[in-house]
Design a protein around this motif. Structure first.
Motif, PDB file in Angstrom:
ATOM      1  N   VAL A  32      88.621 -59.901  43.690  1.00 18.26           N
ATOM      2  CA  VAL A  32      88.590 -59.438  42.303  1.00 18.26           C
ATOM      3  C   VAL A  32      88.164 -57.983  42.290  1.00 18.26           C
ATOM      4  O   VAL A  32      87.086 -57.641  42.789  1.00 18.26           O
ATOM      5  CB  VAL A  32      87.613 -60.302  41.459  1.00 18.26           C
ATOM      6  CG1 VAL A  32      87.572 -59.813  40.021  1.00 18.26           C
ATOM      7  CG2 VAL A  32      88.002 -61.779  41.512  1.00 18.26           C
ATOM      8  N   SER A  33      88.997 -57.142  41.700  1.00 18.38           N
ATOM      9  CA  SER A  33      88.652 -55.715  41.654  1.00 18.38           C
ATOM     10  C   SER A  33      87.458 -55.483  40.736  1.00 18.38           C
ATOM     11  O   SER A  33      87.221 -56.227  39.790  1.00 18.38           O
ATOM     12  CB  SER A  33      89.857 -54.896  41.187  1.00 18.38           C
ATOM     13  OG  SER A  33      90.221 -55.256  39.883  1.00 18.38           O
ATOM     14  N   GLY A  34      86.705 -54.443  41.060  1.00 10.87           N
ATOM     15  CA  GLY A  34      85.548 -54.075  40.256  1.00 10.87           C
ATOM     16  C   GLY A  34      84.264 -54.788  40.640  1.00 10.87           C
ATOM     17  O   GLY A  34      83.252 -54.656  39.957  1.00 10.87           O
ATOM     18  N   LEU A  35      84.288 -55.537  41.736  1.00 13.00           N
ATOM     19  CA  LEU A  35      83.086 -56.267  42.150  1.00 13.00           C
ATOM     20  C   LEU A  35      82.521 -55.730  43.460  1.00 13.00           C
ATOM     21  O   LEU A  35      81.763 -56.406  44.144  1.00 13.00           O
ATOM     22  CB  LEU A  35      83.387 -57.767  42.292  1.00 13.00           C
ATOM     23  CG  LEU A  35      83.944 -58.477  41.061  1.00 13.00           C
ATOM     24  CD1 LEU A  35      84.124 -59.969  41.336  1.00 13.00           C
ATOM     25  CD2 LEU A  35      83.061 -58.262  39.852  1.00 13.00           C
ATOM     26  N   ASP A  36      82.876 -54.474  43.785  1.00 11.44           N
ATOM     27  CA  ASP A  36      82.442 -53.875  45.048  1.00 11.44           C
ATOM     28  C   ASP A  36      80.931 -53.792  45.178  1.00 11.44           C
ATOM     29  O   ASP A  36      80.398 -53.759  46.282  1.00 11.44           O
ATOM     30  CB  ASP A  36      83.029 -52.465  45.193  1.00 11.44           C
ATOM     31  CG  ASP A  36      84.550 -52.489  45.196  1.00 11.44           C
ATOM     32  OD1 ASP A  36      85.130 -53.539  45.503  1.00 11.44           O
ATOM     33  OD2 ASP A  36      85.144 -51.447  44.882  1.00 11.44           O
ATOM     34  N   TRP A  76      82.332 -76.516  34.584  1.00 13.43           N
ATOM     35  CA  TRP A  76      83.494 -75.800  35.089  1.00 13.43           C
ATOM     36  C   TRP A  76      83.808 -74.652  34.143  1.00 13.43           C
ATOM     37  O   TRP A  76      83.959 -74.849  32.938  1.00 13.43           O
ATOM     38  CB  TRP A  76      84.687 -76.735  35.190  1.00 13.43           C
ATOM     39  CG  TRP A  76      86.009 -76.058  35.395  1.00 13.43           C
ATOM     40  CD1 TRP A  76      86.316 -75.123  36.337  1.00 13.43           C
ATOM     41  CD2 TRP A  76      87.196 -76.260  34.632  1.00 13.43           C
ATOM     42  NE1 TRP A  76      87.628 -74.743  36.212  1.00 13.43           N
ATOM     43  CE2 TRP A  76      88.197 -75.433  35.170  1.00 13.43           C
ATOM     44  CE3 TRP A  76      87.517 -77.071  33.552  1.00 13.43           C
ATOM     45  CZ2 TRP A  76      89.490 -75.383  34.660  1.00 13.43           C
ATOM     46  CZ3 TRP A  76      88.805 -77.031  33.045  1.00 13.43           C
ATOM     47  CH2 TRP A  76      89.780 -76.191  33.602  1.00 13.43           C
ATOM     48  N   GLY A  77      83.864 -73.455  34.689  1.00 14.74           N
ATOM     49  CA  GLY A  77      84.332 -72.304  33.933  1.00 14.74           C
ATOM     50  C   GLY A  77      83.374 -71.787  32.890  1.00 14.74           C
ATOM     51  O   GLY A  77      82.173 -72.027  32.927  1.00 14.74           O
ATOM     52  N   GLY A  78      83.963 -71.061  31.965  1.00 16.12           N
ATOM     53  CA  GLY A  78      83.221 -70.325  30.965  1.00 16.12           C
ATOM     54  C   GLY A  78      83.538 -68.858  31.144  1.00 16.12           C
ATOM     55  O   GLY A  78      84.538 -68.494  31.773  1.00 16.12           O
ATOM     56  N   SER A  79      82.710 -68.015  30.629  1.00 16.70           N
ATOM     57  CA  SER A  79      82.942 -66.579  30.689  1.00 16.70           C
ATOM     58  C   SER A  79      82.680 -66.028  32.097  1.00 16.70           C
ATOM     59  O   SER A  79      81.533 -65.945  32.535  1.00 16.70           O
ATOM     60  CB  SER A  79      82.051 -65.852  29.681  1.00 16.70           C
ATOM     61  OG  SER A  79      82.129 -64.460  29.880  1.00 16.70           O
ATOM     62  N   PHE A  80      83.755 -65.655  32.769  1.00 17.47           N
ATOM     63  CA  PHE A  80      83.653 -65.078  34.111  1.00 17.47           C
ATOM     64  C   PHE A  80      82.843 -63.778  34.066  1.00 17.47           C
ATOM     65  O   PHE A  80      81.990 -63.544  34.924  1.00 17.47           O
ATOM     66  CB  PHE A  80      85.054 -64.827  34.677  1.00 17.47           C
ATOM     67  CG  PHE A  80      85.066 -64.258  36.067  1.00 17.47           C
ATOM     68  CD1 PHE A  80      84.891 -65.085  37.167  1.00 17.47           C
ATOM     69  CD2 PHE A  80      85.248 -62.898  36.285  1.00 17.47           C
ATOM     70  CE1 PHE A  80      84.897 -64.566  38.459  1.00 17.47           C
ATOM     71  CE2 PHE A  80      85.257 -62.364  37.567  1.00 17.47           C
ATOM     72  CZ  PHE A  80      85.091 -63.205  38.658  1.00 17.47           C
ATOM     73  N   GLU A  81      83.103 -62.967  33.056  1.00 17.68           N
ATOM     74  CA  GLU A  81      82.407 -61.683  32.930  1.00 17.68           C
ATOM     75  C   GLU A  81      80.896 -61.892  32.780  1.00 17.68           C
ATOM     76  O   GLU A  81      80.099 -61.179  33.381  1.00 17.68           O
ATOM     77  CB  GLU A  81      82.952 -60.879  31.740  1.00 17.68           C
ATOM     78  CG  GLU A  81      84.374 -60.384  31.920  1.00 17.68           C
ATOM     79  CD  GLU A  81      85.429 -61.471  31.699  1.00 17.68           C
ATOM     80  OE1 GLU A  81      85.126 -62.539  31.096  1.00 17.68           O
ATOM     81  OE2 GLU A  81      86.565 -61.266  32.145  1.00 17.68           O
ATOM     82  N   THR A  82      80.518 -62.875  31.971  1.00 22.14           N
ATOM     83  CA  THR A  82      79.098 -63.182  31.798  1.00 22.14           C
ATOM     84  C   THR A  82      78.489 -63.630  33.117  1.00 22.14           C
ATOM     85  O   THR A  82      77.391 -63.199  33.489  1.00 22.14           O
ATOM     86  CB  THR A  82      78.893 -64.253  30.713  1.00 22.14           C
ATOM     87  OG1 THR A  82      79.408 -63.764  29.475  1.00 22.14           O
ATOM     88  CG2 THR A  82      77.431 -64.623  30.564  1.00 22.14           C
TER      89      THR A  82
END
Length: 163
Positions: A32-36, A76-82
């Motif tokens: 996933v980009s942006g997780l460096d 299972w799941g929910g807000s990935f960004e959170t």
């Protein structure tokens, strides 16, 4: 072979779940980009279906909105960004969240047929199995839960002819 699937839904129309005990070759930051900026978070091979999707299981319904409770205390799941923000801020115990690429799926009646053929052994799902400290040991612990003749299989080699 020695695959443990956490079955999340089983309906007449089909079934789906996640393989719990197979590590994927890449970490989350590599997929996933942006997780460096994140440490190397392991990803598990959820299954062969939709290998372009990332899913996650967690124990944080109060912190990660939108999750669906599969069994008591496993969501299972929910807000990935959170979820990512909580990881960045150190607000999540990494032993209580797991990421998967793809999922395991069965069409209408397919899993029921496989169960009738005894292609799968079934064990009640539990939070300790889903979030096992050693995913490579989940298969053995599931068999131990069945007890009896199944417990003996824990020590069998993958190829019995090698015994």
């Amino acid at each position: 072979m020695r695959t443990v699937v956490f079955l999340c839904e089983h309906q007449d129309e089909g079934s789906f779940g996640f393989v719990l005990n197979k590590n994927y070759e890449y970490t989350l930051d590599e997929l996933v980009s942006g997780l460096d900026d994140l440490k190397k978070i392991p990803v598990y091979l959820g299954g062969p279906v939709q290998m372009d999707t990332i899913h996650f299981l967690h124990q944080y319904p109060d912190k990660i909105a939108g999750g669906y409770e599969i069994i008591d205390g496993v969501f299972w799941g929910g807000s990935f960004e959170t979820a990512i923000d909580l990881i960045r801020n150190g607000e999540i115990d990494m032993g209580k969240i797991r990421f998967y690429i793809g999922y395991s799926g069965w069409g209408s009646g397919q899993l029921a047929d496989e169960l009738k053929e005894k292609s799968w052994l079934t064990v009640p799902a539990s939070r300790p199995l889903v979030f096992h400290k050693k995913p490579s040991e989940i298969w053995k612990d599931a068999l131990r839960h069945l007890g009896g003749e199944y417990e003996m299989m824990v020590n069998f080699p993958i190829d019995p002819q090698l015994n």
